[in-house]
Design a protein around this motif. Structure first.
Motif, PDB file in Angstrom:
ATOM      1  N   VAL A 234       0.846  -1.194   0.000  1.00 31.61           N
ATOM      2  CA  VAL A 234       0.000   0.000   0.000  1.00 31.61           C
ATOM      3  C   VAL A 234       0.878   1.239   0.000  1.00 31.61           C
ATOM      4  O   VAL A 234       2.028   1.199   0.466  1.00 31.61           O
ATOM      5  N   PRO A 235       0.379   2.370  -0.500  1.00 32.28           N
ATOM      6  CA  PRO A 235       1.165   3.610  -0.462  1.00 32.28           C
ATOM      7  C   PRO A 235       1.541   3.978   0.969  1.00 32.28           C
ATOM      8  O   PRO A 235       0.818   3.648   1.919  1.00 32.28           O
ATOM      9  N   ASP A 236       2.646   4.672   1.119  1.00 29.65           N
ATOM     10  CA  ASP A 236       3.142   5.020   2.459  1.00 29.65           C
ATOM     11  C   ASP A 236       2.657   6.385   2.924  1.00 29.65           C
ATOM     12  O   ASP A 236       3.250   6.989   3.822  1.00 29.65           O
ATOM     13  N   LEU A 237       1.581   6.889   2.352  1.00 35.89           N
ATOM     14  CA  LEU A 237       1.087   8.224   2.696  1.00 35.89           C
ATOM     15  C   LEU A 237       0.758   8.340   4.181  1.00 35.89           C
ATOM     16  O   LEU A 237       1.119   9.332   4.832  1.00 35.89           O
ATOM     17  N   ALA A 238       0.087   7.347   4.746  1.00 34.20           N
ATOM     18  CA  ALA A 238      -0.271   7.409   6.169  1.00 34.20           C
ATOM     19  C   ALA A 238       0.978   7.418   7.046  1.00 34.20           C
ATOM     20  O   ALA A 238       1.067   8.180   8.008  1.00 34.20           O
ATOM     21  N   VAL A 239       1.952   6.571   6.698  1.00 30.28           N
ATOM     22  CA  VAL A 239       3.194   6.508   7.466  1.00 30.28           C
ATOM     23  C   VAL A 239       3.908   7.854   7.420  1.00 30.28           C
ATOM     24  O   VAL A 239       4.353   8.382   8.458  1.00 30.28           O
ATOM     25  N   ARG A 240       4.030   8.421   6.211  1.00 26.66           N
ATOM     26  CA  ARG A 240       4.720   9.703   6.054  1.00 26.66           C
ATOM     27  C   ARG A 240       3.993  10.839   6.764  1.00 26.66           C
ATOM     28  O   ARG A 240       4.595  11.858   7.100  1.00 26.66           O
ATOM     29  N   SER A 241       2.682  10.650   6.987  1.00 25.80           N
ATOM     30  CA  SER A 241       1.880  11.700   7.616  1.00 25.80           C
ATOM     31  C   SER A 241       1.768  11.529   9.117  1.00 25.80           C
ATOM     32  O   SER A 241       1.051  12.286   9.784  1.00 25.80           O
ATOM     33  N   GLY A 242       2.458  10.518   9.663  1.00 25.12           N
ATOM     34  CA  GLY A 242       2.469  10.338  11.110  1.00 25.12           C
ATOM     35  C   GLY A 242       1.260   9.638  11.682  1.00 25.12           C
ATOM     36  O   GLY A 242       1.032   9.680  12.900  1.00 25.12           O
ATOM     37  N   LEU A 243       0.481   8.974  10.836  1.00 21.74           N
ATOM     38  CA  LEU A 243      -0.672   8.210  11.310  1.00 21.74           C
ATOM     39  C   LEU A 243      -0.261   6.757  11.516  1.00 21.74           C
ATOM     40  O   LEU A 243       0.522   6.207  10.739  1.00 21.74           O
ATOM     41  N   ARG A 244      -0.800   6.134  12.539  1.00 19.11           N
ATOM     42  CA  ARG A 244      -0.397   4.764  12.848  1.00 19.11           C
ATOM     43  C   ARG A 244      -0.955   3.764  11.825  1.00 19.11           C
ATOM     44  O   ARG A 244      -2.107   3.880  11.394  1.00 19.11           O
TER      45      ARG A 244
END
Length: 399
Positions: A234-244
């Motif tokens: 999956v795209p890493d957008l959530a990770v890069r945005s600091g969401l768990r």
């Protein structure tokens, strides 16, 4: 005075489109859909794009409600504290609620040479890149398909039906989801098409070169074109945005699909892990999760308690060329059973599923909220109870 609520949906796949359409039930909700492409991609037809029998795209005007604003761009950052999104083009978009439906794609292959010399087909762009490569390859060229899930099986069958020499490298098992009876039906059809199926512990790919595929058993296969369908990420957008997220990068949510970090962020589709117990990736779950994510948002706007997620499965549908297919039936909890439909009836059912899925999107656009597409899976509550029990036992041991 009526207060307008701005809801932004990131991702215009099956889950995102269903969510966006369902949100239009309320006149005081403005819906914006942000997607990197201007057309809807039928991912369940990408093997047909590779084979040349379909373009795998649908005009958004056919599946998206007129009230929805479509922004063709990519979100590079979610700033949850400020409720804003940064776009690749440099602009920003604000929101009151966010639906995170970024979908899935090809996982970064860890096998040496796979990223350089194999062709993934999990996205429209990847499938389009492969198409001219196959067209330029001689009719006698050896094609190797790596990965024995639906994408690998369907691609191998599609190309073999055209007379291509195809080897399907399974890694371990042909069609891991399938019941043994359904697996035998798939294997029989592949054999009829002339596909060489390699499975078992010695059929794991260890390296890819421009003209070979090397296996764990020490074998080396000649391969003019190597197609990679093993694994999804999956795209890493959530990770890069600091969401768990979970280990794969799917957004962690509670059972209402609400982010564990922010009540204003709701997720759906392949990129969500409710209670860290995600559903099988695919459109079957996505078309159910999308509207349920929207209902969570609508409930919060109305000041009501959102309902917990409920997803029921019917099975797995696999096309085996244009004249064959297998529908593997399952229990609602996604456990395959001994029943399947094969041959031409299986092919017709697969085509019906493809067409009806697009129809569902369009129906939701025209009549949002009129129909519910999911059924209850009672066993999920048992899984959640067991997970809570395990967590409690682990905590007690730590103390």
């Amino acid at each position: 005075m009526t207060v307008n609520t701005e809801v932004v949906v990131i991702g215009g796949g099956y889950a995102g489109v269903m969510a966006a359409n369902r949100l239009t039930q309320r006149e005081d909700v403005t819906v914006t859909l942000i997607n990197p492409r201007s057309t809807f991609v039928e991912r369940i037809r990408l093997h047909q794009l590779v084979g040349g029998s379909d373009d795998a795209v649908v005009d958004y005007r056919d599946v998206l409600a007129e009230r929805i604003r479509l922004v063709v761009d990519t979100v590079t950052q979610i700033n949850a504290s400020e409720r804003s999104l940064t776009l690749a083009t440099g602009g920003t978009v604000g929101y009151d609620y966010l639906v995170y439906a970024v979908g899935s794609g090809t996982a970064d292959p860890q096998v040496p040479g796979a990223a350089e010399f194999a062709y993934p087909i999990a996205s429209l762009e990847e499938a389009k890149r492969l198409r001219p490569v196959l067209d330029a390859a001689p009719a006698t060229a050896v094609v190797t398909v790596v990965g024995a899930g639906p994408a690998g099986i369907e691609t191998a069958a599609e190309l073999a039906e055209q007379g291509r020499t195809v080897t399907l490298v399974c890694g371990e098992v042909l069609g891991p989801y399938l019941h043994p009876r359904g697996r035998r039906a798939v294997a029989k059809r592949l054999a009829e098409l002339g596909v060489t199926v390699l499975d078992g512990p010695e059929a794991k790919v260890t390296a890819v070169t421009p003209d070979t595929v090397q296996l764990s058993g020490g074998h080396q296969l000649r391969s003019t074109v190597t197609i990679w369908t093993a694994g999804f990420g999956v795209p890493d957008l959530a990770v890069r945005s600091g969401l768990r997220t979970d280990a794969l990068g799917r957004l962690l949510t509670d059972e209402t699909l609400t982010s564990v970090d922010d009540v204003r962020v709701v997720a759906a589709g392949d990129s969500v892990a409710p209670s860290d117990l995600p559903f099988r990736m695919g459109c079957q779950a996505a078309v159910q999760l999308g509207p349920q994510a929207a209902e969570t948002v609508l409930s919060r706007i109305a000041g009501a308690q959102p309902a917990p997620v409920s997803v029921g499965f019917a099975g797995q549908c696999i096309s085996l060329g244009r004249r064959g297919g297998v529908f593997q039936f399952s229990a609602k909890n996604d456990t395959a059973n001994k029943f399947y439909l094969g041959g031409r009836p299986g092919a017709k059912l697969k085509e019906f599923v493809c067409k009806s899925t697009v129809w569902q999107l369009g129906y939701e656009a025209r009549k949002p909220g009129v129909r519910t597409w999911w059924s209850k899976d009672a066993k999920r509550q048992q899984l959640l109870a067991a997970k809570r029990g395990d967590a409690l036992a682990t905590a007690e041991q730590a103390v």
